[in-house]
Design an enzyme around this catalytic site. Structure first.
Site, short mmCIF file in Angstrom:
data_model
loop_
_atom_site.label_atom_id
_atom_site.label_comp_id
_atom_site.label_asym_id
_atom_site.label_seq_id
_atom_site.Cartn_x
_atom_site.Cartn_y
_atom_site.Cartn_z
N ASN A 119 20.21 15.22 12.69
CA ASN A 119 19.86 15.56 14.07
C ASN A 119 21.01 15.25 15.01
O ASN A 119 21.33 16.03 15.92
CB ASN A 119 18.63 14.76 14.52
CG ASN A 119 17.34 15.25 13.90
OD1 ASN A 119 17.29 16.31 13.30
ND2 ASN A 119 16.30 14.46 14.03
N ARG A 173 6.54 16.48 20.94
CA ARG A 173 7.26 15.76 19.90
C ARG A 173 8.64 15.29 20.35
O ARG A 173 9.03 14.16 20.11
CB ARG A 173 7.43 16.67 18.66
CG ARG A 173 8.43 16.12 17.65
CD ARG A 173 8.49 16.98 16.40
NE ARG A 173 8.79 18.37 16.69
CZ ARG A 173 10.03 18.87 16.80
NH1 ARG A 173 11.07 18.07 16.67
NH2 ARG A 173 10.22 20.15 17.04
N ARG A 200 13.89 32.74 11.24
CA ARG A 200 14.42 31.92 10.15
C ARG A 200 13.65 32.24 8.87
O ARG A 200 12.42 32.35 8.89
CB ARG A 200 14.31 30.42 10.45
CG ARG A 200 15.12 29.97 11.66
CD ARG A 200 15.15 28.44 11.74
NE ARG A 200 15.64 27.98 13.03
CZ ARG A 200 16.93 27.87 13.35
NH1 ARG A 200 17.85 28.21 12.46
NH2 ARG A 200 17.28 27.42 14.54
N HIS A 250 5.41 21.10 15.07
CA HIS A 250 6.16 22.26 15.56
C HIS A 250 5.31 23.25 16.34
O HIS A 250 5.83 24.17 16.96
CB HIS A 250 6.80 22.96 14.34
CG HIS A 250 7.83 23.98 14.68
ND1 HIS A 250 7.61 25.34 14.58
CD2 HIS A 250 9.11 23.85 15.12
CE1 HIS A 250 8.70 26.00 14.93
NE2 HIS A 250 9.62 25.12 15.27
N ARG A 280 20.32 29.61 15.26
CA ARG A 280 21.38 28.61 15.11
C ARG A 280 21.44 28.02 13.70
O ARG A 280 20.45 27.51 13.18
CB ARG A 280 21.15 27.49 16.12
CG ARG A 280 22.28 26.48 16.23
CD ARG A 280 23.37 26.96 17.14
NE ARG A 280 22.88 27.06 18.51
CZ ARG A 280 23.64 27.51 19.52
NH1 ARG A 280 24.88 27.88 19.31
NH2 ARG A 280 23.13 27.57 20.73
N HIS A 309 12.77 35.21 19.60
CA HIS A 309 12.24 33.99 18.99
C HIS A 309 10.75 34.11 18.70
O HIS A 309 10.14 33.18 18.17
CB HIS A 309 12.51 32.80 19.94
CG HIS A 309 12.23 31.46 19.35
ND1 HIS A 309 11.18 30.66 19.77
CD2 HIS A 309 12.86 30.77 18.37
CE1 HIS A 309 11.19 29.53 19.08
NE2 HIS A 309 12.18 29.57 18.23
N TYR A 354 6.51 21.87 8.14
CA TYR A 354 6.32 21.94 9.58
C TYR A 354 4.85 22.21 9.90
O TYR A 354 4.21 23.04 9.26
CB TYR A 354 7.15 23.08 10.19
CG TYR A 354 8.65 22.88 10.17
CD1 TYR A 354 9.25 21.84 9.48
CD2 TYR A 354 9.47 23.77 10.85
CE1 TYR A 354 10.62 21.67 9.46
CE2 TYR A 354 10.86 23.61 10.85
CZ TYR A 354 11.42 22.56 10.14
OH TYR A 354 12.78 22.40 10.13
#
Length: 723
Positions: free
Chosen positions: A51, A568, A379, A596, A409, A439, A472
């Protein structure tokens, strides 16, 4: 925004970068939780480090860029200049490094009792030392490319996050810098014993043999180093020919990313002062950007340790394996399309499996009544089954349209490769909009049956990634609603013609309608509070940073609206500030699975408006991305989602509460422990076991079973239960 333009109230808001560092501190704190198995705790140290790598590459990198083009820019949440933000970031980091190193050392010492032993070269016994010496000569030394910097050999480019052994050399009273890149082709972990996990890292071996590698010099200092570089390249800011293929352009961008300016230097030995001084000058970084780390500079190797463990040791130091359950009430042997047409379906990952959705797409690919499949992809798993089914659909002459976001990313290369394969199979692949990342998580299956069009729409909060769906916590809604399907059809039509301002009757689509509607819904709760009617707001998301939303939530709090936020990560609002946010609470859950999901709830009782969404309430999401929020109309699903949120708000094991001082405190349980993730795992297993035989009817009973479990841990008053 300049200081002159800043007229915002920062008394109840906080800087996003510092809030993120507090989130990563909460991740690190899991490593200090004795209730978590030892190797899992070590993995959380690795997650913390990973992270932090991304934080430097993206956030710190973007701040350095901003300081070059707009030195007077003022953060609208803290009132700080760019330089002030950077100063506070670098001030906050050394204590985190020390905590990380202390936890890593403690965990390694405890793992020794389970046979997991990382060795240094000085820890080897005679046979091990001989083995490593031979290994170095045979497998390492031949592939090394050491370099000395002198008049004929310029200072090399040090690749982003690559491991290197740096040395300060001396020859004839002249000091020189030498560097040995650690080849990526080399095995990172060298195991020394077949029965126990005794191992040494390859960079430590190279470091030990630095004198042999530079045998014509005297080695004065040596250490392992890692350089972190700015990776905040926005392809839309790059000038390129509009006739150029966008995939080709992205490939060039990825190459350029590795050569951007350095923002951090990590060194393994704080005694290497001459080396760090030299590198500071050559990399043009300040001493505050140099960090000493006792633990290895790259920790992803810890995930490979589990595979070496005997079963008994693995059981002692890892989580009990959890397999996502096939949802109760849905029969994998029956047509998923028919089941979806019969009722709305909600999947709760990772407690429930992604299989029903995958089965749906697989079936649609072969079904003669299906004429098209449209989907947005952000993704993907490297071994994605979903894309295989889309390819099958195209080969079966279905019209398959894929909106592929190449700018996800650090997943750009994977997405480029999948885009090429999908195109080769005959899918129509488009790459979104200039200036706006796509997204959203939307899939639309269109059928032509008995003379009419029918839609099956899936909208989710997380990516179409089979691997992360097991890690997730996300929601996935599948509905045959004509109203939702019609909006989804309009959404894809608008995406194909680059229309960002399309009208929708049910879906909230950013960047045009989502944020304004959310603000309007908050206004609705303010109006209810003013007239004495029941009101309330519950929002679950990853991050909250948007200034307009922060101000509106403060306004709602002042009006008496009870606001419960489950966030979160980054949270730029400080709750409990008298006269500003006293009716707001903030809960952060950091546990085994990554929280998530995004859920927005406004109101109370049967009239509550509820949405699941792909968007966090961040300005980048609401104004510079294509996002979709979908209303939840099914009563059972609505109740189930609300119950899930209530359990998370009652979590007193893995939840943190943000206080008015801006600090998070771990919840302390008094009486019965409520760990929401553990509870959801148990409920998913229990529901699957009780589903015998599966039927449409049993699916409708499931919210009741879940509600009963929730009521067991969350006693409710009669009037609340009626709502």
């Amino acid at each position: 925004m300049s200081a002159a333009e800043l007229s915002l109230d920062t008394s109840f808001t906080t800087n996003r970068e510092l809030s993120w560092l507090k989130f990563n501190d909460r991740v690190l704190q899991v490593s200090d939780d004795s209730a978590v198995p030892l190797l899992e705790r070590l993995k959380f140290v690795a997650i913390f480090a990973s992270n932090l790598d991304e934080f430097f590459m993206i956030r710190v990198g973007s701040l350095f860029d901003l300081s070059l083009v707009d030195e007077g820019h003022i953060d609208n949440k803290s009132g700080m200049t760019v330089k002030e933000q950077l100063r506070e970031i670098f001030k906050a980091l050394p204590p985190l490094y020390r905590k990380k190193d202390a936890l890593f050392k403690s965990l390694e010492s405890q793992l020794i009792h389970h046979g997991i032993v990382r060795l240094g070269m000085d820890d080897l016994d005679g046979d091990e030392e001989k083995f490593i010496g031979n290994y170095f000569e045979r497998d390492i030394f031949p592939v090394l490319s050491p370099q000395v910097v002198d008049t004929h050999h310029p200072f090399p480019h040090i690749e982003n996050k690559a491991l290197n052994v740096a040395v300060m050399l001396k020859s004839k009273d002249e000091s020189r810098f030498g560097i040995i890149p650690v080849p990526k082709m080399l095995q990172r972990i060298i195991f020394l014993n077949s029965s126990l996990t005794r191992y040494i890292l390859v960079e430590d071996i190279i470091l030990k043999y630095a004198e042999k590698i530079f045998e014509m010099y005297d080695v004065e200092e040596k250490c392992v180093i890692s350089v972190t570089r700015n990776a905040d390249i926005n392809p839309d800011d790059e000038t390129y020919d509009f006739e150029e293929d966008f995939r080709h352009h992205m490939k060039k961008i990825l190459k350029k990313r590795a050569r951007l300016s350095a923002v951090r230097l990590e060194v393994s030995d704080e005694r290497a002062t001459a080396l760090t001084s030299y590198l500071s000058q050559r990399l043009t970084i300040h001493k505050t950007q140099i960090f000493h780390s006792v633990s290895p500079l790259e920790l992803s190797y810890v995930y490979a340790l589990e595979d070496r463990l005997p079963d008994a040791a693995k059981k002692a130091v890892t989580y009990v394996p959890y397999i996502p359950q096939y949802p109760a009430g849905f029969n994998p042997d029956e047509s998923m399309m028919k089941q979806a047409m019969a009722k709305d379906i909600m999947l709760s990952y990772p407690y429930e499996s992604m299989e029903p959705f995958l089965h749906l797409v697989k079936e649609a690919a072969a079904d003669p009544t299906v004429i098209s499949i449209k989907i947005t992809l952000y993704r993907l798993d490297k071994k994605s089954r979903l894309t295989k089914y889309l390819i099958d659909a195209a080969e079966n002459n279905k019209d398959v349209t894929v909106i592929m976001e190449l700018r996800a990313r650090f997943d750009e290369q994977n997405n480029i490769e999948w885009a090429e394969r999908l195109e080769e199979a005959g899918c129509k692949v488009i790459y979104g909009f200039m200036g706006y990342k796509v997204h959203s998580k939307v899939c639309l299956i269109t059928r032509h049956d008995k003379g009419r069009l029918q839609y099956i729409t899936q909208i989710g909060t997380g990516n179409y990634n089979e691997k992360t769906a097991k890690l997730y916590a996300d929601f996935s809604l599948i509905t045959a609603s004509d109203a939702i399907g019609s909006d989804a059809n309009s959404f894809f039509k608008n995406m194909l013609i680059s229309n960002l301002e399309g009208h929708y009757n049910h879906l909230l689509v950013a960047p045009t309608w989502l944020k304004s509607t959310i603000l309007s819904l908050i206004d609705g709760e303010i109006e209810k509070a003013g007239s004495g009617r029941p009101c309330g707001i519950i929002i679950k998301m990853n991050s909250l940073t948007d200034r307009d939303t922060l101000d509106k939530l403060s306004e709602a709090s002042c009006a008496g609206v009870k606001i419960q936020l489950i966030i979160r990560g980054i949270c730029c609002i400080v709750p409990g500030i008298v006269g500003k946010t006293e009716n707001i609470t903030v809960t952060s859950i950091v546990g085994r699975f990554l929280e998530h999901a995004r859920v927005y709830c406004f109101g109370s009782g049967p009239g509550m408006k509820m949405y699941i969404a792909s968007a966090d309430l961040m300005t980048r999401n609401t104004e510079r991305r294509i996002e979709v929020a979908c209303p939840v109309y099914d009563k059972n699903i609505k109740n189930r989602l609300l119950n899930i949120l209530q359990v998370q708000l009652a979590d007193n094991v893995k939840s943190w509460k943000l206080g008015p001082d801006g600090d998070y405190k771990l919840s302390v349980y008094d009486g019965e422990q409520i760990s929401s993730q553990e509870l959801f795992m148990k409920e998913a297993v229990r529901a699957a076991e009780n589903a015998s035989p599966p039927s449409h009817g049993s699916a409708r009973q499931r919210p009741g079973r879940f509600k009963a479990l929730v009521q067991h841990v969350l006693p409710r008053k009669d009037d609340e239960d009626k709502e």
